[in-house]
Design an enzyme around this catalytic site. Structure first.
Site, PDB file in Angstrom:
ATOM      1  N   ASP A  81       0.961  -1.334   0.306  1.00  0.00           N
ATOM      2  CA  ASP A  81       0.078  -0.180  -0.296  1.00  0.00           C
ATOM      3  C   ASP A  81       0.816   1.250  -0.501  1.00  0.00           C
ATOM      4  O   ASP A  81       2.146   1.611   0.291  1.00  0.00           O
ATOM      5  CB  ASP A  81      -1.359   0.044   1.219  1.00  0.00           C
ATOM      6  CG  ASP A  81      -1.945   1.144   1.652  1.00  0.00           C
ATOM      7  OD1 ASP A  81      -2.918   0.773   0.213  1.00  0.00           O
ATOM      8  OD2 ASP A  81      -2.211   1.724   2.004  1.00  0.00           O
ATOM      9  N   SER A  82       0.183   1.785  -0.635  1.00  0.00           N
ATOM     10  CA  SER A  82       1.136   3.701   0.278  1.00  0.00           C
ATOM     11  C   SER A  82       1.212   3.485   0.951  1.00  0.00           C
ATOM     12  O   SER A  82       2.506   4.790   1.261  1.00  0.00           O
ATOM     13  CB  SER A  82      -0.013   5.343  -1.241  1.00  0.00           C
ATOM     14  OG  SER A  82      -1.103   4.938  -0.067  1.00  0.00           O
TER      15      SER A  82
ATOM     16  N   CYS B 227      -3.940  -1.505  -2.350  1.00  0.00           N
ATOM     17  CA  CYS B 227      -4.141   0.116  -2.468  1.00  0.00           C
ATOM     18  C   CYS B 227      -5.361  -0.139  -3.859  1.00  0.00           C
ATOM     19  O   CYS B 227      -4.567  -0.083  -4.933  1.00  0.00           O
ATOM     20  CB  CYS B 227      -2.993   0.457  -2.807  1.00  0.00           C
ATOM     21  SG  CYS B 227      -2.690   2.174  -2.692  1.00  0.00           S
TER      22      CYS B 227
ATOM     23  N   GLU C 234      -4.697   9.619   7.854  1.00  0.00           N
ATOM     24  CA  GLU C 234      -3.493   9.763   7.911  1.00  0.00           C
ATOM     25  C   GLU C 234      -2.668  10.754   9.001  1.00  0.00           C
ATOM     26  O   GLU C 234      -1.250  10.602   9.630  1.00  0.00           O
ATOM     27  CB  GLU C 234      -1.973  10.592   7.246  1.00  0.00           C
ATOM     28  CG  GLU C 234      -2.605   9.766   5.428  1.00  0.00           C
ATOM     29  CD  GLU C 234      -1.151   8.027   5.608  1.00  0.00           C
ATOM     30  OE1 GLU C 234      -0.459   8.845   6.188  1.00  0.00           O
ATOM     31  OE2 GLU C 234      -1.347   7.746   5.224  1.00  0.00           O
TER      32      GLU C 234
ATOM     33  N   HIS D  54      -8.057   3.657   2.941  1.00  0.00           N
ATOM     34  CA  HIS D  54      -7.656   4.747   4.556  1.00  0.00           C
ATOM     35  C   HIS D  54      -9.333   4.524   4.717  1.00  0.00           C
ATOM     36  O   HIS D  54      -9.577   5.143   5.603  1.00  0.00           O
ATOM     37  CB  HIS D  54      -7.251   5.317   4.017  1.00  0.00           C
ATOM     38  CG  HIS D  54      -5.607   5.892   4.156  1.00  0.00           C
ATOM     39  ND1 HIS D  54      -5.091   5.004   3.072  1.00  0.00           N
ATOM     40  CD2 HIS D  54      -4.992   6.448   4.902  1.00  0.00           C
ATOM     41  CE1 HIS D  54      -4.224   5.297   3.012  1.00  0.00           C
ATOM     42  NE2 HIS D  54      -3.653   6.336   4.559  1.00  0.00           N
TER      43      HIS D  54
HETATM   44  N1  DGL Z   1      -4.774   3.417   0.182  1.00  0.00           N
HETATM   45  C1  DGL Z   1      -4.657   4.252  -0.750  1.00  0.00           C
HETATM   46  C2  DGL Z   1      -5.804   3.558  -1.895  1.00  0.00           C
HETATM   47  O1  DGL Z   1      -6.517   3.000  -1.734  1.00  0.00           O
HETATM   48  C3  DGL Z   1      -4.835   6.057  -1.079  1.00  0.00           C
HETATM   49  C4  DGL Z   1      -4.017   6.625  -0.162  1.00  0.00           C
HETATM   50  C5  DGL Z   1      -3.365   7.230  -1.496  1.00  0.00           C
HETATM   51  O2  DGL Z   1      -3.392   8.399  -1.471  1.00  0.00           O
HETATM   52  O3  DGL Z   1      -1.802   6.957  -1.286  1.00  0.00           O
HETATM   53  O4  DGL Z   1      -6.493   4.158  -2.707  1.00  0.00           O
END
Ligand code: DGL
Length: 276
Positions: free
Chosen positions: A12-13, A75, A160, A196
């Site tokens: 994930d990011s 993600c 976050e 998130h």
């Molecule tokens: N976890 C990312 C998603 O599911 C969103 C978070 C980000 O913008 O990095 O799209």
């Protein structure tokens, strides 16, 4: 490491993919899990297609190099912008035996069974919304259903920054739900198309109209992976049954541990890693 000790990588990011990992582990506790959060470069939500692809490819190669023969892009933004290119272009060259799976297809696959009106709403990052990946997948699977896609750019920063439960978050939670429902009042199912967003669930439930189903992705992705492993014994037999979870982050591990422990409801001990 021998082939029967491979792990499942979860990328994930940042922290959001932990909401997916939590359900994956609950559903499939016997495997070895390796989570990688690119926290130093998050959020990905507003980044260009090229950068999200580049960062995601680096993460996948890193997980492959650390004995993950199967990687889940937990993600939506990475699934929307990088998955197809990695599967079709990179995988045959770098690791033809390995597999990379995303979260969008499994989510879209269950919508036909859940929505009665056939009108679905999607809340996601600007990148996921602009890619129209959900719409394209839904058109392939259920041409008679419609999806209205609305970006909720403030929701990831709220999570976050540990503000998910604060009174200030209410304004932005209500704002995007109202925008979505005003665009199509017949929506009966809202997909939380960003990992998130489950952290905002109590407030999302508070502001969504009664009778509207809110759909986080964790359980859906976990069920889909369980089915995948049943259908692919050649992959399943490569996976070690170590019942372990390790964490890697591109940010400061102490900071990651503090926040990740809240997501996992369990102590987390991460190691630092550089991606390039
Ligand atoms: N976890 C990312 C998603 O599911 C969103 C978070 C980000 O913008 O990095 O799209």
């Amino acid at each position: 490491m021998t082939d029967s000790c491979q792990k499942i990588g979860v990328f994930d990011s940042g922290y959001g993919g932990l909401t997916i990992l939590r359900e994956l582990r609950r559903r499939l506790p016997e495997y070895g899990w390796l989570y990688l959060g690119d926290n130093a470069r998050a959020p990905y939500g507003a980044r260009s297609f090229e950068l999200v692809y580049e960062f995601t490819r680096q993460a996948v190669e890193t997980l492959f190099a650390r004995d993950c023969s199967l990687v889940i892009l937990a993600c939506n933004t990475a699934s929307a912008k990088a998955l197809r290119t990695i599967q079709q272009q990179d995988l045959p060259l770098i690791a033809p035996e390995n597999r990379v799976l995303g979260v969008i297809r499994p989510t879209v696959e269950v919508l036909g069974d859940i929505s009665r009106s056939g009108h679905v709403g999607l809340l996601a990052t600007p990148g996921t919304v602009k890619s129209h990946s959900y719409r394209m997948e839904l058109e392939k699977l259920s041409a008679d259903m419609t999806v209205t896609e609305v970006a909720a750019p403030m929701w990831v920063p709220l999570v976050e920054n540990g503000e998910a439960d604060s009174p200030g978050a209410d304004y932005f939670v209500k704002k995007y739900i109202d925008t979505l429902m005003a665009s199509d009042p017949d929506i009966d199912t809202i997909v939380l198309g960003c990992t998130h967003y489950p952290m905002l669930l109590p407030k999302i439930r508070k502001y969504a109209p009664e009778g509207v189903t809110i759909l986080p992705q964790g359980e859906i992705v976990a069920d889909s992976l369980a089915c995948y492993l049943k259908r692919h014994p050649e992959m399943e037999c490569r996976l070690g049954k170590t019942a372990t979870t390790e964490y890697l982050t591109t940010e400061n591990p102490e900071k990651f541990n503090d926040i990740a422990s809240l997501f996992m409801k369990d102590p987390v001990e991460a190691r630092h890693i550089c991606l390039s």
